[in-house]
Design a protein around this motif. Structure first.
Motif, PDB file in Angstrom:
ATOM      1  N   VAL A  63      48.873   4.887  11.821  1.00 45.35           N
ATOM      2  CA  VAL A  63      49.461   3.469  10.941  1.00 45.35           C
ATOM      3  C   VAL A  63      50.490   3.615  10.075  1.00 45.35           C
ATOM      4  O   VAL A  63      51.449   3.022  10.188  1.00 45.35           O
ATOM      5  CB  VAL A  63      48.174   3.033  10.178  1.00 45.35           C
ATOM      6  N   GLY A  64      50.529   4.759   9.494  1.00 51.26           N
ATOM      7  CA  GLY A  64      51.699   5.228   8.536  1.00 51.26           C
ATOM      8  C   GLY A  64      52.942   5.565   9.227  1.00 51.26           C
ATOM      9  O   GLY A  64      54.097   5.044   8.972  1.00 51.26           O
ATOM     10  N   VAL A  65      52.956   6.234  10.597  1.00 48.57           N
ATOM     11  CA  VAL A  65      54.252   6.573  11.375  1.00 48.57           C
ATOM     12  C   VAL A  65      54.776   5.273  11.676  1.00 48.57           C
ATOM     13  O   VAL A  65      55.853   4.628  11.723  1.00 48.57           O
ATOM     14  CB  VAL A  65      53.775   7.431  12.277  1.00 48.57           C
ATOM     15  N   THR A  66      53.803   4.260  12.479  1.00 47.60           N
ATOM     16  CA  THR A  66      54.355   3.155  12.861  1.00 47.60           C
ATOM     17  C   THR A  66      54.885   2.229  11.927  1.00 47.60           C
ATOM     18  O   THR A  66      55.942   1.631  12.276  1.00 47.60           O
ATOM     19  CB  THR A  66      53.057   2.525  13.530  1.00 47.60           C
ATOM     20  N   LEU A  67      54.470   2.087  10.721  1.00 48.70           N
ATOM     21  CA  LEU A  67      54.998   0.908   9.850  1.00 48.70           C
ATOM     22  C   LEU A  67      56.068   1.788   8.943  1.00 48.70           C
ATOM     23  O   LEU A  67      56.911   0.908   8.871  1.00 48.70           O
ATOM     24  CB  LEU A  67      53.843   0.973   8.664  1.00 48.70           C
ATOM     25  N   GLY A  68      56.127   3.122   8.964  1.00 52.28           N
ATOM     26  CA  GLY A  68      57.242   3.794   8.492  1.00 52.28           C
ATOM     27  C   GLY A  68      58.528   3.518   9.316  1.00 52.28           C
ATOM     28  O   GLY A  68      59.584   3.152   8.892  1.00 52.28           O
ATOM     29  N   LEU A  69      58.263   3.873  10.619  1.00 55.35           N
ATOM     30  CA  LEU A  69      59.476   3.325  11.714  1.00 55.35           C
ATOM     31  C   LEU A  69      59.950   2.171  11.663  1.00 55.35           C
ATOM     32  O   LEU A  69      60.936   1.914  11.412  1.00 55.35           O
ATOM     33  CB  LEU A  69      58.926   3.922  12.872  1.00 55.35           C
ATOM     34  N   LEU A  70      58.713   1.165  11.629  1.00 57.43           N
ATOM     35  CA  LEU A  70      59.198  -0.265  11.462  1.00 57.43           C
ATOM     36  C   LEU A  70      60.100  -0.652  10.246  1.00 57.43           C
ATOM     37  O   LEU A  70      61.040  -1.146  10.304  1.00 57.43           O
ATOM     38  CB  LEU A  70      57.917  -1.103  11.514  1.00 57.43           C
ATOM     39  N   ILE A  82      56.711  -4.048   3.943  1.00 55.95           N
ATOM     40  CA  ILE A  82      55.959  -2.913   4.117  1.00 55.95           C
ATOM     41  C   ILE A  82      56.095  -1.937   2.787  1.00 55.95           C
ATOM     42  O   ILE A  82      55.037  -1.289   2.325  1.00 55.95           O
ATOM     43  CB  ILE A  82      56.529  -2.198   5.449  1.00 55.95           C
ATOM     44  N   ASN A  83      57.470  -1.900   2.214  1.00 52.61           N
ATOM     45  CA  ASN A  83      57.524  -1.016   1.227  1.00 52.61           C
ATOM     46  C   ASN A  83      56.900  -1.496  -0.082  1.00 52.61           C
ATOM     47  O   ASN A  83      56.176  -0.607  -0.907  1.00 52.61           O
ATOM     48  CB  ASN A  83      58.882  -0.785   1.122  1.00 52.61           C
ATOM     49  N   GLN A  84      56.769  -2.798  -0.045  1.00 49.85           N
ATOM     50  CA  GLN A  84      56.038  -3.264  -1.386  1.00 49.85           C
ATOM     51  C   GLN A  84      54.302  -2.955  -1.325  1.00 49.85           C
ATOM     52  O   GLN A  84      53.842  -2.458  -2.080  1.00 49.85           O
ATOM     53  CB  GLN A  84      55.956  -4.787  -1.510  1.00 49.85           C
ATOM     54  N   LEU A  85      53.987  -2.997   0.133  1.00 55.76           N
ATOM     55  CA  LEU A  85      52.559  -2.846   0.199  1.00 55.76           C
ATOM     56  C   LEU A  85      52.248  -1.205  -0.025  1.00 55.76           C
ATOM     57  O   LEU A  85      51.365  -0.805  -0.585  1.00 55.76           O
ATOM     58  CB  LEU A  85      52.214  -3.165   1.805  1.00 55.76           C
ATOM     59  N   VAL A  86      53.348  -0.281   0.773  1.00 56.43           N
ATOM     60  CA  VAL A  86      53.162   1.106   0.263  1.00 56.43           C
ATOM     61  C   VAL A  86      52.971   1.300  -1.186  1.00 56.43           C
ATOM     62  O   VAL A  86      52.004   2.149  -1.732  1.00 56.43           O
ATOM     63  CB  VAL A  86      54.265   1.778   0.759  1.00 56.43           C
ATOM     64  N   ASP A  87      54.058   0.757  -2.004  1.00 58.35           N
ATOM     65  CA  ASP A  87      53.991   0.908  -3.473  1.00 58.35           C
ATOM     66  C   ASP A  87      52.648   0.392  -4.270  1.00 58.35           C
ATOM     67  O   ASP A  87      52.042   1.264  -4.812  1.00 58.35           O
ATOM     68  CB  ASP A  87      55.032   0.346  -4.009  1.00 58.35           C
ATOM     69  N   TRP A 121      47.245   5.742   4.587  1.00 55.17           N
ATOM     70  CA  TRP A 121      48.386   5.677   5.669  1.00 55.17           C
ATOM     71  C   TRP A 121      49.600   5.688   4.623  1.00 55.17           C
ATOM     72  O   TRP A 121      50.766   6.092   5.231  1.00 55.17           O
ATOM     73  CB  TRP A 121      48.401   4.795   6.469  1.00 55.17           C
ATOM     74  N   PRO A 122      49.701   4.918   3.604  1.00 54.43           N
ATOM     75  CA  PRO A 122      51.050   4.880   2.931  1.00 54.43           C
ATOM     76  C   PRO A 122      51.827   6.254   2.663  1.00 54.43           C
ATOM     77  O   PRO A 122      52.913   6.227   2.561  1.00 54.43           O
ATOM     78  CB  PRO A 122      50.617   4.343   1.410  1.00 54.43           C
ATOM     79  N   VAL A 123      50.978   7.299   2.527  1.00 53.85           N
ATOM     80  CA  VAL A 123      51.490   8.699   2.317  1.00 53.85           C
ATOM     81  C   VAL A 123      52.415   9.074   3.371  1.00 53.85           C
ATOM     82  O   VAL A 123      53.500   9.566   3.092  1.00 53.85           O
ATOM     83  CB  VAL A 123      50.179   9.818   2.163  1.00 53.85           C
ATOM     84  N   PHE A 124      52.103   8.828   4.614  1.00 51.58           N
ATOM     85  CA  PHE A 124      52.931   8.987   5.766  1.00 51.58           C
ATOM     86  C   PHE A 124      53.972   7.984   5.994  1.00 51.58           C
ATOM     87  O   PHE A 124      55.256   8.256   6.207  1.00 51.58           O
ATOM     88  CB  PHE A 124      51.909   8.719   7.042  1.00 51.58           C
ATOM     89  N   ALA A 125      53.744   6.876   5.684  1.00 55.39           N
ATOM     90  CA  ALA A 125      54.680   5.687   5.674  1.00 55.39           C
ATOM     91  C   ALA A 125      55.827   5.845   4.989  1.00 55.39           C
ATOM     92  O   ALA A 125      57.084   5.927   5.359  1.00 55.39           O
ATOM     93  CB  ALA A 125      54.184   4.373   5.657  1.00 55.39           C
ATOM     94  N   ARG A 126      55.731   6.290   3.650  1.00 52.61           N
ATOM     95  CA  ARG A 126      56.876   6.782   2.779  1.00 52.61           C
ATOM     96  C   ARG A 126      57.876   7.785   3.047  1.00 52.61           C
ATOM     97  O   ARG A 126      59.001   7.518   3.239  1.00 52.61           O
ATOM     98  CB  ARG A 126      56.272   6.900   1.261  1.00 52.61           C
TER      99      ARG A 126
END
Lengths: 249, 321
Positions: A63-70, A82-87, A121-126
């Protein structure tokens, strides 16, 4: 697991041989208040911890890689949300929300795997987002785009391999974190179902025998610490290998 | 009327802008959190059955459903729930009969006091250790200290607590194994909570000091004959500490996760142990009040840290340069 099975069944109770000290009554590491083999339970508990941590790490990474790439690829409202959700998720104490979610959707293997994976997942996404942004500015990315590669091909075929070294480090550390989180939830009574041989459950049960059988705490505690340290060592090894490769370049 | 003085000042404006943005994300977080809680807590089972008790007749259950509005469509229930929250009505605890938010805030002090004490102990230990480790050559002493930090990082907080209890309360009998009150009851919970951040902070301080000492300007200054002690105290250390303090602010949320574990183990009367107790007794109004209270606390801490860093560090100011 049949080799481990030879050592004893983690569920068999034998009240005539309860609370045996290590080495007594045929138990290498002693037995608990119901006469169950501590060694067998620790091994079964480790298997449970490793499985939950592996499942949660896979979900978080995918999930994190997909959303981070997106987020890196699509500027505009997709990146913003996405960034707001991660924060938002990262600013909140993860354990608190995990406790509430697991208590609501019920204990059990998949409840734990999904909750831990979907909350972390946000750890990966960031990290993926930040690294992908910088990789996308490289010349070979421009070349790929000029050659007419599709967006998906650029992201999956050119960008993802570039992220692999730091991803492997993150996976190792995340695995360790997930093991800690799982055992903490089980310890608090909102993780593995009661009676399941899990390290967190064993440590929670050991508190009643604080004064008479400290080894009921020491054995599973040693197991969890060794498992977490092993995962951290893998992460450290991968990280120093990566920085050596960077220096050689 | 002209713009007030503070709004024209670029620094104040950037700080205010940051705060406004954070207030927006807080409102978003609270909205998502309350919605999530509403639907999650309704998944845990029929509240009417829980309220009525095991011996209730069908008529009694129907009456309770009507009394608490549980017979209405889910959408209507959700809207009235949001309405109650907007009027700051968080419901009553089914255990104590008190207002849920009042129950939660009455335990806030114990949590905050323990968190501050633990934070102070962490800083008092981690900064000297890290500063010393980062400046040391790679000798046996540095490596064994790094090994201890690595070991501590591999220990889940509750394992640290159980080991501390076993050693100091059960074996040595120096300290009580749980409770809240006199000075001696504070020692083990403080050490446990401090162990959550200590390894991370020590590592960050050490690597920051190490990196600062490798900077070109330090090397140039040393080549020009400046003394190491002077460079270390006046340049390398202050730079390293600024980065480390930033870590503390962002780790406050993590520390609160630690509070839940620490308070449960030591029977500490804070909001963390209240959360666990309320979940075990299905006291949903309190679960919700505690969760919202934690969200607001984390928000306040993060906003204060961010704002003070914008004031302290010119590089972070919006629109600067």
């Amino acid at each position: 697991m049949s080799v481990l099975g030879l050592l004893g069944d983690p569920m068999i109770t034998d009240l005539s041989r309860r609370l045996a000290r290590p080495g007594e009554a045929g138990f290498l590491l002693g037995s608990d208040q119901l006469g169950r083999d501590t060694l067998a339970r620790v091994l079964a508990g480790l298997r449970w911890s490793l499985a939950v941590a592996a499942g949660a790490t896979i979900i978080a990474a995918v999930v994190g890689v997909t959303l981070g790439l997106l987020a890196a690829d699509r500027p505009g409202w997709i990146r913003l949300s996405i960034n707001q959700l991660v924060d938002m998720v990262l600013s909140f104490p993860g354990l608190v929300i995990a406790i509430v979610v697991v208590a609501a959707i019920g204990h059990g293997f998949w409840a734990l795997v999904l909750t831990l994976g979907l909350l972390s997942w946000p750890v990966f996404a960031r990290v993926v987002y930040a690294e992908a942004r910088s990789l996308l500015t490289r010349d070979y990315m421009l070349a790929a785009r000029l050659a007419g590669s599709s967006r998906f091909r650029i992201l999956a075929g050119h960008l993802l391999p570039g992220l692999a070294p730091s991803l492997s480090v993150m996976v190792a550390f995340h695995f360790a974190d997930m093991m800690i989180a799982e055992s903490a939830l089980s310890f608090l009574g909102v993780g593995a179902p009661l009676g399941t041989p899990s390290l967190g459950n064993m440590l929670a049960e050991s508190r009643q025998f604080l004064f008479i059988a400290p080894e009921l705490m020491l054995v599973p505690a040693t197991a969890i610490v060794l498992a977490v340290i092993a995962a951290n060592l893998v992460g450290d090894g991968l990280a120093s290998q990566e920085s050596r490769l960077e220096e050689e370049k | 009327m002209s713009t007030p003085e503070h709004a024209r000042h670029p620094l104040m404006r950037s700080v205010l802008l940051g705060v406004l943005q954070r207030v927006f994300s807080l409102l978003l977080l609270l909205f998502v959190l309350t919605t999530l809680l509403f639907f999650l807590l309704r998944m845990t089972g029929d509240q009417a059955l829980a309220l009525a008790g095991p011996d209730a007749t069908t008529e009694q259950i129907t009456a309770i459903r009507a009394q608490f509005g549980l017979d209405r469509p889910l959408g209507v229930q959700y809207l009235s729930y949001i309405g109650e929250l907007l009027r700051l009505d968080f419901g009553t605890s089914i255990i104590s009969g008190q207002g849920a938010m009042r129950e939660a805030t009455s335990r806030l002090w114990a949590t905050v006091a323990l968190a501050i004490t633990a934070m102070a102990v962490t800083v008092a230990l981690a900064i000297p250790l890290g500063a010393w480790m980062g400046a040391m050559p790679n000798t046996g002493a540095r490596r064994s200290l790094a090994g201890c930090i690595f070991l501590l990082q591999g220990m889940p907080g509750f394992v640290v607590a159980l080991l501390l209890v076993q050693l100091f309360a059960v074996q040595l009998k120096w300290l009580p194994f749980m409770g809240y009150g006199s000075f001696s009851t504070w020692i083990l919970p403080t050490l446990t909570l401090a162990s959550f951040l200590l390894p991370k902070l020590t590592r960050v301080v050490a690597s920051n000091v190490d990196a600062a000492l490798r900077e070109d300007y330090i090397r140039t200054a040393r080549a020009n004959g400046a003394s190491f002690t002077e460079l270390y105290w006046r340049h390398a250390l202050p730079n390293a500490l600024l980065g480390a303090t930033a870590l503390l602010g962002t780790q406050f949320a993590f520390l609160l996760s630690g509070s839940v574990i620490t308070e449960t183990i030591f029977g500490w009367p804070g909001i963390g142990s209240l959360l666990i107790r309320s979940i075990q007794s299905a006291d949903f109004a309190v679960v919700q009040a505690v969760t919202l209270l934690i969200a607001i606390m984390v928000f306040l801490i993060n906003t204060t840290t961010d704002a003070s860093f914008q004031l302290l560090d010119p590089r972070l100011r919006r629109g600067a340069g």
